[in-house]
Design a protein around this motif. Structure first.
Motif, mmCIF file in Angstrom:
data_model
loop_
_atom_site.group_PDB
_atom_site.id
_atom_site.type_symbol
_atom_site.label_atom_id
_atom_site.label_comp_id
_atom_site.label_asym_id
_atom_site.label_seq_id
_atom_site.Cartn_x
_atom_site.Cartn_y
_atom_site.Cartn_z
ATOM 1 N N THR A 161 0.865 -1.176 0.000
ATOM 2 C CA THR A 161 0.000 0.000 0.000
ATOM 3 C C THR A 161 0.904 1.229 0.000
ATOM 4 O O THR A 161 2.095 1.124 0.293
ATOM 5 C CB THR A 161 -0.873 0.068 1.269
ATOM 6 O OG1 THR A 161 -0.005 0.119 2.414
ATOM 7 C CG2 THR A 161 -1.786 -1.133 1.403
ATOM 8 N N ARG A 162 0.334 2.374 -0.291
ATOM 9 C CA ARG A 162 1.136 3.598 -0.274
ATOM 10 C C ARG A 162 1.741 3.803 1.114
ATOM 11 O O ARG A 162 2.866 4.213 1.274
ATOM 12 C CB ARG A 162 0.234 4.787 -0.622
ATOM 13 C CG ARG A 162 0.919 6.118 -0.471
ATOM 14 C CD ARG A 162 -0.005 7.232 -0.849
ATOM 15 N NE ARG A 162 -0.158 7.283 -2.291
ATOM 16 C CZ ARG A 162 0.100 8.377 -3.019
ATOM 17 N NH1 ARG A 162 0.499 9.474 -2.452
ATOM 18 N NH2 ARG A 162 -0.056 8.367 -4.321
ATOM 19 N N ARG A 163 0.956 3.459 2.158
ATOM 20 C CA ARG A 163 1.425 3.684 3.511
ATOM 21 C C ARG A 163 2.668 2.843 3.845
ATOM 22 O O ARG A 163 3.556 3.292 4.567
ATOM 23 C CB ARG A 163 0.301 3.349 4.501
ATOM 24 C CG ARG A 163 0.622 3.674 5.940
ATOM 25 C CD ARG A 163 -0.394 3.048 6.870
ATOM 26 N NE ARG A 163 -1.632 3.781 7.019
ATOM 27 C CZ ARG A 163 -1.880 4.652 7.987
ATOM 28 N NH1 ARG A 163 -0.967 4.934 8.879
ATOM 29 N NH2 ARG A 163 -3.051 5.231 8.056
ATOM 30 N N TRP A 164 2.714 1.617 3.315
ATOM 31 C CA TRP A 164 3.760 0.695 3.801
ATOM 32 C C TRP A 164 4.749 0.231 2.743
ATOM 33 O O TRP A 164 5.595 -0.635 3.037
ATOM 34 C CB TRP A 164 3.101 -0.538 4.434
ATOM 35 C CG TRP A 164 2.341 -0.211 5.673
ATOM 36 C CD1 TRP A 164 0.997 -0.311 5.834
ATOM 37 C CD2 TRP A 164 2.871 0.280 6.910
ATOM 38 N NE1 TRP A 164 0.647 0.090 7.109
ATOM 39 C CE2 TRP A 164 1.787 0.459 7.787
ATOM 40 C CE3 TRP A 164 4.148 0.596 7.363
ATOM 41 C CZ2 TRP A 164 1.942 0.932 9.090
ATOM 42 C CZ3 TRP A 164 4.303 1.070 8.659
ATOM 43 C CH2 TRP A 164 3.215 1.235 9.503
ATOM 44 N N ALA A 165 4.676 0.767 1.535
ATOM 45 C CA ALA A 165 5.559 0.266 0.466
ATOM 46 C C ALA A 165 7.013 0.256 0.935
ATOM 47 O O ALA A 165 7.515 1.251 1.462
ATOM 48 C CB ALA A 165 5.392 1.139 -0.761
ATOM 49 N N GLY A 166 7.665 -0.880 0.771
ATOM 50 C CA GLY A 166 9.101 -0.984 1.090
ATOM 51 C C GLY A 166 9.421 -1.279 2.544
ATOM 52 O O GLY A 166 10.585 -1.401 2.901
ATOM 53 N N VAL A 167 8.403 -1.384 3.406
ATOM 54 C CA VAL A 167 8.674 -1.639 4.832
ATOM 55 C C VAL A 167 8.514 -3.132 5.114
ATOM 56 O O VAL A 167 7.411 -3.664 5.017
ATOM 57 C CB VAL A 167 7.681 -0.858 5.734
ATOM 58 C CG1 VAL A 167 7.927 -1.166 7.208
ATOM 59 C CG2 VAL A 167 7.778 0.627 5.466
ATOM 60 N N PRO A 168 9.614 -3.835 5.456
ATOM 61 C CA PRO A 168 9.430 -5.257 5.770
ATOM 62 C C PRO A 168 8.714 -5.443 7.103
ATOM 63 O O PRO A 168 8.991 -4.727 8.072
ATOM 64 C CB PRO A 168 10.861 -5.807 5.872
ATOM 65 C CG PRO A 168 11.773 -4.688 5.543
ATOM 66 C CD PRO A 168 11.005 -3.411 5.532
ATOM 67 N N PHE A 169 7.790 -6.387 7.125
ATOM 68 C CA PHE A 169 7.152 -6.804 8.380
ATOM 69 C C PHE A 169 7.719 -8.191 8.698
ATOM 70 O O PHE A 169 7.479 -9.145 7.948
ATOM 71 C CB PHE A 169 5.627 -6.905 8.216
ATOM 72 C CG PHE A 169 4.936 -5.572 8.283
ATOM 73 C CD1 PHE A 169 5.034 -4.668 7.235
ATOM 74 C CD2 PHE A 169 4.159 -5.219 9.390
ATOM 75 C CE1 PHE A 169 4.394 -3.434 7.288
ATOM 76 C CE2 PHE A 169 3.515 -3.989 9.446
ATOM 77 C CZ PHE A 169 3.634 -3.091 8.401
ATOM 78 N N TYR A 170 8.503 -8.274 9.757
ATOM 79 C CA TYR A 170 9.081 -9.559 10.150
ATOM 80 C C TYR A 170 8.204 -10.164 11.244
ATOM 81 O O TYR A 170 7.943 -9.520 12.269
ATOM 82 C CB TYR A 170 10.483 -9.376 10.716
ATOM 83 C CG TYR A 170 11.461 -8.725 9.770
ATOM 84 C CD1 TYR A 170 11.817 -9.334 8.570
ATOM 85 C CD2 TYR A 170 12.048 -7.499 10.079
ATOM 86 C CE1 TYR A 170 12.725 -8.736 7.705
ATOM 87 C CE2 TYR A 170 12.954 -6.897 9.232
ATOM 88 C CZ TYR A 170 13.294 -7.520 8.047
ATOM 89 O OH TYR A 170 14.183 -6.924 7.191
#
Ligand code: BG6
Length: 515
Positions: A353-362
């Motif tokens: 999503t625009r909010r989370w693009a590129g943020v890994p969730f581990y």
């Protein structure tokens, strides 16, 4: 009918006072049938939760609890069993009067799931209770049984007319996980259940959603102005969702072998936590709005490949848990020494999503880890420029917001502060909110909240069939990959998992938190 009366479907509680906050939260006339009542979950959690609700004045006076099982028990045997479980497991103090009132409405029906006659006896007991105890045709069926029995129980309820309420009555089904072992089986189960119970009458339990600290994710995000502006890819570098347990699997082989950590915990609890952290703000907390936002964000969530680098799995070997020497999984009673079941699982997800693009969730979970802790850590990016001299920020790491789900429930913020002295040296400090210090009220157990919500027809905290299926869709590719590639790595009990879990983060220059 007892002192409380059903008045044209409206519940009238004789004890109510106009400013009693419990008022809208007292369940109306109803009863509950538990299948699997002799199981571990019922003993440790469900029966104590029913008692705690009664003790808090949140159940109707004529509340009726029916146990269904194969034991040759009389009413008295069942009462004794429930009493022991309540005395051992209830959160609130034991009160003889409350107990006596609750015990009056306890019954046991002996039978197996393929025993037609037993279900007919159950149906006639329910009708009898409707008139003698005022349950008024309102019944919840709690399935705390392995999924292979869902279908028989649901069909029996249907066959005996127990699933279909008459006018102004309700029938609901509460279902414990595991809800399938992959997308196909979950879909099949949903079809079986939905053929008999309409979706609005199905309450799938994910007990993490009943925890106060999990509901606090929404309070923290949407009641404050402080957090939401940084809650996105502009500020957040990555997110770590951890559920670590120190216990092993002694005695749980029957359930756990062949299931493993990813199916047991990631598919449900951790993906639900991710949904609450990553979703957009719902227009309200109505079940429809909230579930729509969760589903939307889950549809945007996918696993990151290649799985040999972005996932890890392990199996605990013998080691030390504190000062106790403990055995490895393969020596645990009931486990096949060649078992491939993982007791540690970690994976990397992304939210497109625009909010989370590129943020890994581990996401990671494991048994026999260093300590019991569940937390969500949002690790922030470094400031773009730092006007400090070399060495002054060596002890400064990334800022973080940590939602501590359990134990030590609270929220922690980690940021840099000047070290007292004559230089501009900066290091990490913590600002810590603790539930136990801030509030005098003790949090209810998750199962108290969820059982009450089901009786009240409040479904916000129950995942829908679509959410469950979507969660499997996210996890299935990882499970398939694992099933075709070798066996889990080993990690000594009492440590933080296999080395492969550390390597998985190193590739992105991240490290797991040591809670
Ligand atoms: C259950 C899992 O859903 O959650 C168990 O099946 C796990 O394996 C349990 O131990 C942990 O729950 P809690 O509330 O103690 O974190």
């Amino acid at each position: 009918m007892t002192s409380a009366q059903a008045d044209g479907g409206q519940w009238v509680n004789p004890l109510r006072t106009p400013d009693d906050k419990r008022l809208p939260r007292i369940a109306g006339p109803s009863g509950m049938v538990i299948f699997g009542v002799t199981g571990d979950l019922a003993k440790r959690k469900l029966l104590p939760a029913v008692y705690d609700l009664a003790n808090r004045g949140l159940l109707p006076a004529g509340f009726t609890l029916v146990g269904f099982g194969r034991r040759d028990w009389s009413k008295q045997d069942f009462e004794d069993y429930v009493r022991t479980s309540v005395e051992n497991g209830s959160r609130t103090r034991f009160n003889e009067n409350v107990w006596n009132r609750l015990a009056e409405g306890m019954h046991f029906v002996k039978g197996a799931f393929d025993d037609d006659e037993a279900f007919e006896r159950l149906a006639s007991l329910m009708s009898e209770m409707d008139t003698t105890r005022g349950t008024a045709g309102n019944w919840a069926f709690y399935l705390s049984v392995p999924p292979e029995h869902f279908s028989s129980v649901v069909h029996q309820l249907d066959r005996c007319g127990m699933a279909a309420p008459r006018e102004r009555q309700w029938r609901r089904i509460i279902i414990e996980k595991p809800f399938g072992h992959d997308l196909a089986s979950a879909h099949e189960l949903n079809e079986v259940v939905n053929q008999v119970f309409p979706e609005h009458a199905v309450f799938r339990i994910d007990h993490y959603l009943g925890k106060e600290t999990v509901q606090n994710i929404m309070a923290l995000r949407f009641a404050n102005q402080l957090f939401e502006p940084i809650w996105n890819a502009n500020y957040i570098d990555h997110v770590q969702i951890t559920m670590a347990e120190d216990i092993g699997l002694g005695g749980r082989a029957g359930y756990y072998d062949g299931i493993g950590a990813a199916r047991d915990v990631i598919q449900n609890h951790l993906i639900q936590l991710l949904a609450l952290v990553a979703m957009e703000e719902p227009a309200s907390f109505s079940p429809r709005q909230l579930k729509a936002e969760k589903l939307k964000v889950l549809r945007a969530t996918s696993p990151v490949e290649p799985f040999d680098q972005t996932t890890a799995r392990g199996q605990y070997a013998a080691g030390w848990q504190g000062s106790e020497r403990v055995v490895g999984l393969r020596e645990e009673q009931g486990f096949d020494p060649n078992s491939l079941t993982e007791t540690y699982a970690a994976c990397t997800l992304r939210v497109n999503t625009r909010r989370w693009a590129g943020v890994p969730f581990y996401l990671r979970t494991g048994k026999r880890l260093g300590r019991r802790v569940t937390e969500i850590a949002l690790v922030l990016k470094r400031p773009p420029y730092q006007p400090f001299q070399e060495g002054q920020t060596d002890l400064l790491t990334n800022n973080a917001v940590v939602l501590r789900i359990q134990p030590d429930e609270g929220v922690l913020m980690r940021f840099g502060s000047k070290v007292p002295g004559s230089t501009m040296e900066v290091r990490d400090v913590n600002m810590d909110f603790s539930y136990t210090e801030a509030f005098t009220e003790q949090s209810p157990e998750a199962y108290e909240r969820l059982i009450l919500d089901a009786l009240l027809d409040e479904s916000s905290l129950f995942p829908t069939n679509q959410e469950v299926e979507r969660s499997w869709e996210i996890l299935d590719p990882i499970l398939n990959y694992w099933s075709q590639h070798g066996r889990p790595d080993e990690y000594p009990a009492g440590t933080w998992g296999p080395d492969s879990a550390n390597r998985m983060l190193e590739a992105n220059r991240h490290v797991w938190r040591r809670p």
